[in-house]
Enzyme design. Structure first.
Site, PDB file in Angstrom:
ATOM      1  N   ASP A 295      62.856  62.527 -47.638  1.00 35.16           N
ATOM      2  CA  ASP A 295      62.155  61.633 -46.709  1.00 35.16           C
ATOM      3  C   ASP A 295      60.794  61.277 -47.322  1.00 35.16           C
ATOM      4  O   ASP A 295      59.959  62.156 -47.529  1.00 35.16           O
ATOM      5  CB  ASP A 295      61.973  62.363 -45.371  1.00 35.16           C
ATOM      6  CG  ASP A 295      61.781  61.421 -44.208  1.00 35.16           C
ATOM      7  OD1 ASP A 295      61.177  60.349 -44.396  1.00 35.16           O
ATOM      8  OD2 ASP A 295      62.219  61.772 -43.097  1.00 35.16           O
TER       9      ASP A 295
ATOM     10  N   ASP B 283      60.313  56.260 -44.707  1.00 33.32           N
ATOM     11  CA  ASP B 283      59.709  56.248 -43.374  1.00 33.32           C
ATOM     12  C   ASP B 283      58.994  54.923 -43.097  1.00 33.32           C
ATOM     13  O   ASP B 283      58.222  54.446 -43.934  1.00 33.32           O
ATOM     14  CB  ASP B 283      58.698  57.408 -43.320  1.00 33.32           C
ATOM     15  CG  ASP B 283      58.157  57.666 -41.942  1.00 33.32           C
ATOM     16  OD1 ASP B 283      58.964  57.929 -41.031  1.00 33.32           O
ATOM     17  OD2 ASP B 283      56.922  57.611 -41.758  1.00 33.32           O
TER      18      ASP B 283
ATOM     19  N   GLU C 154      63.720  53.035 -42.904  1.00 35.45           N
ATOM     20  CA  GLU C 154      63.501  53.046 -41.459  1.00 35.45           C
ATOM     21  C   GLU C 154      62.687  51.815 -41.104  1.00 35.45           C
ATOM     22  O   GLU C 154      61.564  51.644 -41.579  1.00 35.45           O
ATOM     23  CB  GLU C 154      62.747  54.301 -41.030  1.00 35.45           C
ATOM     24  CG  GLU C 154      62.660  54.397 -39.520  1.00 35.45           C
ATOM     25  CD  GLU C 154      61.520  55.265 -39.001  1.00 35.45           C
ATOM     26  OE1 GLU C 154      61.613  55.742 -37.874  1.00 35.45           O
ATOM     27  OE2 GLU C 154      60.516  55.457 -39.724  1.00 35.45           O
TER      28      GLU C 154
ATOM     29  N   HIS D 113      65.316  62.786 -34.991  1.00 34.41           N
ATOM     30  CA  HIS D 113      64.250  63.677 -34.528  1.00 34.41           C
ATOM     31  C   HIS D 113      63.217  62.949 -33.659  1.00 34.41           C
ATOM     32  O   HIS D 113      62.270  63.572 -33.202  1.00 34.41           O
ATOM     33  CB  HIS D 113      63.564  64.283 -35.755  1.00 34.41           C
ATOM     34  CG  HIS D 113      62.909  63.226 -36.595  1.00 34.41           C
ATOM     35  ND1 HIS D 113      63.642  62.287 -37.302  1.00 34.41           N
ATOM     36  CD2 HIS D 113      61.612  62.914 -36.796  1.00 34.41           C
ATOM     37  CE1 HIS D 113      62.823  61.460 -37.905  1.00 34.41           C
ATOM     38  NE2 HIS D 113      61.586  61.811 -37.617  1.00 34.41           N
ATOM     39  N   ASP D 114      63.364  61.648 -33.483  1.00 34.52           N
ATOM     40  CA  ASP D 114      62.439  60.886 -32.637  1.00 34.52           C
ATOM     41  C   ASP D 114      63.083  60.459 -31.327  1.00 34.52           C
ATOM     42  O   ASP D 114      62.475  59.710 -30.554  1.00 34.52           O
ATOM     43  CB  ASP D 114      61.977  59.609 -33.367  1.00 34.52           C
ATOM     44  CG  ASP D 114      61.161  59.902 -34.608  1.00 34.52           C
ATOM     45  OD1 ASP D 114      60.448  60.923 -34.623  1.00 34.52           O
ATOM     46  OD2 ASP D 114      61.228  59.106 -35.565  1.00 34.52           O
TER      47      ASP D 114
HETATM   48  C1  GLC Z   1      58.748  57.689 -38.287  1.00 31.05           C
HETATM   49  C2  GLC Z   1      59.205  59.110 -38.168  1.00 31.05           C
HETATM   50  C3  GLC Z   1      58.399  59.769 -37.080  1.00 31.05           C
HETATM   51  C4  GLC Z   1      56.958  59.739 -37.491  1.00 31.05           C
HETATM   52  C5  GLC Z   1      56.492  58.315 -37.809  1.00 31.05           C
HETATM   53  C6  GLC Z   1      55.188  58.323 -38.528  1.00 31.05           C
HETATM   54  O1  GLC Z   1      58.985  56.926 -37.168  1.00 31.05           O
HETATM   55  O2  GLC Z   1      60.564  59.162 -37.941  1.00 31.05           O
HETATM   56  O3  GLC Z   1      58.819  61.080 -36.828  1.00 31.05           O
HETATM   57  O4  GLC Z   1      56.159  60.252 -36.453  1.00 31.05           O
HETATM   58  O5  GLC Z   1      57.404  57.648 -38.642  1.00 31.05           O
HETATM   59  O6  GLC Z   1      55.348  58.836 -39.826  1.00 31.05           O
END
Ligand code: GLC
Length: 548
Positions: A96, A192, A242, A316-317
């Site tokens: 990641d 990310d 993402e 995880h979010d």
């Molecule tokens: C992404 C991650 C999340 C994190 C955010 C900032 O959305 O999945 O967990 O808080 O980025 O890095």
């Protein structure tokens, strides 16, 4: 189709996966302990959320050193062991990469904040005056730095400073770091919030939170093509971006092979169907019609443009999907299987988030002291200070908090669900005694065995990869039905999203009298003969292979 397109990716949140050392949080050796389980499940890649050095304010998404393992997770030797032990089982790691921002404890930021003329000053984004952009974790996106009298940008927490990607030195450092991990033998990267890296130079504002200006920003495709040339080209890597609040046309560009950017993209539109007027922190039922429409639009649009979807319900979010779009009570098993079917037969690469394969539920924490997540705690305070009642505040948090998906993996009936010998960093749902790996391994009708069957199926059923998506009964109030069409054959995927039975009538060309039917998978033990008139039981779901 390329080889990786047969893959299924399993997401590990290492803090909550397994503690080898017996600590409050999980560790890398704890993942090594469970590799045989993951091989048995049949997954090809492990996306592990960040385990690099970090003050852990945002559980590792605030990195302070890209070349060191956070001591809570172990050592670089443990990481090397994990890579090699996984490889022995035919499993690759996806790292990641968090490069929209760093922790303010990163050496670059420490340098940058020290003086206006420091060579690292331009690694971050500074302004004399803030604009009205809002942080995704609540409040202003700008933080004042008294020492140099300017504000720095943070789209997330104020301890996560946004990097300045327009600075070629930043890009060179990022690509160098990614090559370091590539050369260690990781099989790919999860990037990310990568569509937020390019901010417009004039920082425009209007009466919104500002996301429309920096989402899929001006140079993002160019920077990803540069990343492709500098890191990916000529290597066997799969990369998923993402994409926060993105648009379909951009995801086509990010993921179609000709662009030479990424392998596939995550988007979140289908997970905003329980955000009334895009407000996350309101307790609300989900809008089923919208859910179907969004999935269908993305299936059709990505297919037409030659893009590739990353498919997921959980991460995880996100809250647990069985609690969110299914039924975590009476129909937990049936609805968990139905949701899995609905997703895994779409075109794209499915991601399974730890515990999803068990039908793990939201924990039902009803006191703010039980929560750990920085976003949840920020929002709680903001809403409380704005006069929101405790009951209203907690009702939304219980439904929406990211901690719903972050409770420890439920392995067995030992203390702490077999997650650790020590007291875990966050509570364990009371249902862990019933919902755990050990009991489901022994039960061929379990959610776990169903996921394993789904994962195996995509290797032997080419239509899952290649079939053309066609929605059916688009307006139906409780059924999501679709086809995946090939030459003279198709898959028919039927999913009842509710706990009440219903009747549907299929178009005659889908299932005629001479059509040969083969049942691929079903969440009820018996599956009566099917015609154009179909009755579906609560949360019933099945897939037929049909040949003319
Ligand atoms: C992404 C991650 C999340 C994190 C955010 C900032 O959305 O999945 O967990 O808080 O980025 O890095």
């Amino acid at each position: 189709m390329q080889d990786w397109q047969h893959s299924v990716i399993y997401q590990i949140y290492p803090k909550s996966f397994h503690s080898h050392a017996g600590n409050a949080t999980g560790d890398l050796l704890g993942i090594v302990d469970k590799l045989d389980y993951l091989k048995w499940l049949g997954v090809d890649y492990l996306w592990i959320t960040p385990f690099l050095r970090s003050p852990q304010r945002d559980n590792g998404y605030d990195i302070s050193d890209y070349y060191a393992i956070d001591p809570s997770y172990g050592t670089m030797a443990d990481c090397d062991l994990l890579i090699s032990e996984a490889a022995k089982r035919g499993i690759k790691l996806m790292l990641d990469i968090v490069v929209n921002h760093t922790s303010i404890e990163h050496a670059w930021f420490q340098q940058a904040r020290s003086s206006l003329d420091n060579p690292y000053r331009d690694f971050y984004i500074w302004r004399d005056q803030p604009n009205n952009w809002e942080s995704k974790f609540g409040g202003s996106a700008w933080e004042y730095e008294a020492q140099t009298g300017q504000y720095f940008l943070h789209l997330f927490d104020h301890t996560q400073a946004d990097l300045n990607w327009d600075n070629p030195k930043v890009r060179a450092e990022v690509f160098k770091m990614m090559r370091f991990w590539r050369d260690k033998g990781v099989g790919g990267f999860r990037l990310d919030v990568i569509n937020l890296i390019s901010k417009p130079a004039d920082f425009p504002e209007d009466n919104t939170d500002g996301r429309r200006f920096y989402t899929d920003g001006p140079n993002v495709h160019q920077y990803l093509q540069e990343m492709h040339r500098e890191v990916f080209a000529g290597h066997d890597l799969i990369n998923v971006g993402e994409m926060s609040s993105t648009r379909l046309e951009h995801c086509v560009r990010y993921s179609r092979p000709e662009s030479k950017e990424l392998s596939m993209t995550f988007n979140f539109h289908h997970l905003k169907v329980d955000y009334p007027n895009l407000q996350k922190w309101v307790r609300a039922d989900f809008d089923f019609q919208q859910l179907k429409r969004i999935f269908s639009d993305w299936q059709l649009g990505m297919q037409a443009g030659g893009g590739w979807n990353a498919l997921f319900w959980c991460n995880h979010d996100q809250p647990r999907v069985v609690s969110r779009f299914g039924d975590d009570g009476e129909y937990r098993v049936a609805s968990a299987k139905m949701l899995a079917t609905a997703l895994h037969f779409l075109q794209g690469t499915p991601f399974v988030y730890q515990g999803e394969e068990l039908g793990m539920t939201n924990p039902g924490f009803d006191r703010i002291e039980q929560y750990r997540d920085v976003e949840t705690l920020n929002i709680y305070r903001l809403k409380r200070d704005a006069g929101e009642s405790e009951v209203g505040n907690m009702a939304a948090i219980m439904q929406k908090s990211r901690d719903n998906g972050r409770t420890p993996m439920q392995w067995n009936t030992d203390a702490n669900a077999g997650f650790s010998r020590g007291e875990p960093w966050i509570g364990i749902p009371v249902n862990a005694a019933q919902i755990n790996v050990q009991s489901q391994l022994d039960d061929p009708e379990s959610v776990l065995h169903y996921y394993r069957a789904l994962i195996a199926m995509r290797r032997v059923e080419p239509l899952i990869l290649e079939g053309v998506y066609r929605p059916l009964l688009a307006e139906h109030a409780q059924v999501w039905a679709y086809l995946r069409e090939g030459q003279g054959e198709r898959l028919l995927v039927l999913n009842n999203f509710y706990g009440t039975p219903c009747q549907i009538e299929l178009p005659r060309e889908v299932i005629g009298e001479t059509t040969e039917q083969r049942l691929l998978i079903s969440n009820y033990p018996d599956c009566p003969a099917r015609t154009t008139q179909v009755s579906l039981r609560p949360y019933e779901s099945f897939v037929l292979h049909l040949t003319d």
